[in-house]
Enzyme design. Structure first.
Site, PDB file in Angstrom:
ATOM      1  N   HIS A 165       0.835  -1.207   0.000  1.00 23.98           N
ATOM      2  CA  HIS A 165       0.000   0.000   0.000  1.00 23.98           C
ATOM      3  C   HIS A 165       0.871   1.259   0.000  1.00 23.98           C
ATOM      4  CE1 HIS A 165      -3.261  -2.521   2.210  1.00 23.98           C
ATOM      5  NE2 HIS A 165      -3.736  -2.233   1.015  1.00 23.98           N
ATOM      6  N   CYS A 252      -2.691   0.453   9.896  1.00 25.78           N
ATOM      7  CA  CYS A 252      -3.737  -0.471   9.420  1.00 25.78           C
ATOM      8  C   CYS A 252      -4.782  -0.820  10.469  1.00 25.78           C
ATOM      9  CB  CYS A 252      -3.128  -1.791   8.982  1.00 25.78           C
ATOM     10  SG  CYS A 252      -1.581  -1.643   8.151  1.00 25.78           S
TER      11      CYS A 252
HETATM   12  C1  CIR Z   1      -3.794  -7.728   3.382  1.00 26.40           C
HETATM   13  O1  CIR Z   1      -2.976  -8.202   2.604  1.00 26.40           O
HETATM   14  O2  CIR Z   1      -4.814  -7.172   3.006  1.00 26.40           O
HETATM   15  C2  CIR Z   1      -3.535  -7.850   4.870  1.00 26.40           C
HETATM   16  N1  CIR Z   1      -2.888  -9.100   5.133  1.00 26.40           N
HETATM   17  C3  CIR Z   1      -2.706  -6.709   5.365  1.00 26.40           C
HETATM   18  C4  CIR Z   1      -3.393  -5.402   5.257  1.00 26.40           C
HETATM   19  C5  CIR Z   1      -2.599  -4.292   5.835  1.00 26.40           C
HETATM   20  N2  CIR Z   1      -3.315  -3.074   5.763  1.00 26.40           N
HETATM   21  C6  CIR Z   1      -2.764  -1.894   5.579  1.00 26.40           C
HETATM   22  O3  CIR Z   1      -1.574  -1.791   5.349  1.00 26.40           O
HETATM   23  N3  CIR Z   1      -3.562  -0.844   5.567  1.00 26.40           N
END
Ligand code: CIR
Length: 259
Positions: A165, A252
């Protein structure tokens, strides 16, 4: 004199199924879910300590990535945009978040074919920088713009390489200071804003959570933490090693806004 409205952090408990999380740039490693829960509680305590009112979105034991609430919405003072997450396995996360946010904001929902993860959205003033990642597409950016333009925001797509991201590559650690990994995003996108670079041997170190004059930050990146402190940033370290195995960072795990 009237009291200032409370500042809120929405969080969501670690799922029992977290071991089945999505992974893109991180090798799968065993996750200790009990330890992840302990770390998540300490993270929530750090938010409380910063003066935020922490509210849990109901536990979703069957949704592996549901602790990463940031990806489900983009909350501004004027509106809450509920995303359509880029990973199909995560689309079931949004309804409970939308229901909670509806108590605080007008809620606008993204529609197919849009995809967008909140982790791709970095707000600096009235600009929403959005990572052109594997999760957020042009239709997502167009629907975001449609929702926020009436309130004077603009949306700027940002090319990204090598990470999940935009906020894996860059976050704001003060109103005029970025923390950035220049290998993953071009600093020139952000004009003449000052920046601190991550230590080259800490590539995942650019994800920091700025809350009420302090930065909540993983213990895993001591060199970058020292560079931030040298730049005058107040760093509050939290151990989030198990959440990092699920490719999550400190931004997150919360959605922060003024009630
Ligand atoms: C994903 O791949 O969607 C989750 N395992 C990790 C999401 C992390 N979110 C973020 O960086 N905003």
């Amino acid at each position: 004199m009237t009291d200032a409205p409370p500042r809120i952090a929405l969080t969501r408990p670690v799922s029992d199924a977290m071991a089945g999380c999505e992974l893109t740039h991180v090798q799968r490693a065993p996750i200790d879910v009990a330890l992840a829960r302990t770390q998540h509680r300490a993270y929530c305590a750090a938010l409380c300590d910063a003066g935020l009112h922490v509210i849990d979105v109901p536990h979703a034991p069957a949704l592996p990535d549901s602790v990463f609430v940031e990806d489900t919405s983009v909350v501004l003072d004027e509106v809450a945009v509920i995303t359509r997450p880029g990973a199909a396995s995560r689309r079931g996360e949004v309804d409970a978040v939308a229901e909670l946010l509806a108590s605080y904001r007008t809620v606008v929902r993204m529609r197919e074919p849009a995809t967008l993860d909140g982790g791709d959205v970095l707000r600096i003033g009235q600009t929403l920088f959005v990572g052109s990642s594997g999760r957020s597409n042009a239709a997502g950016m167009a629907q975001l713009l449609e929702a926020v333009k009436p309130f004077g925001y603009r949306v700027v797509p940002v090319p990204l390489t090598g990470c999940l991201h935009l906020k894996t590559a860059v976050t704001a650690v003060a109103s005029d200071l970025l923390l950035i990994n220049p290998q993953w995003v071009d600093r020139a996108v952000f004009g003449d804003m000052r920046s601190v670079e991550v230590s080259p041997d800490e590539p995942f170190a650019a994800n920091a959570l700025l809350v009420e004059e302090r930065v909540i930050y993983p213990t895993d990146f001591p060199k970058t933490a020292a560079a931030m402190r040298a730049a005058g940033v107040r760093v509050q370290a939290v151990d989030v090693s198990e959440l990092a195995k699920a490719e999550g960072g400190v931004t997150c795990c919360s959605i922060i806004f003024t009630a």
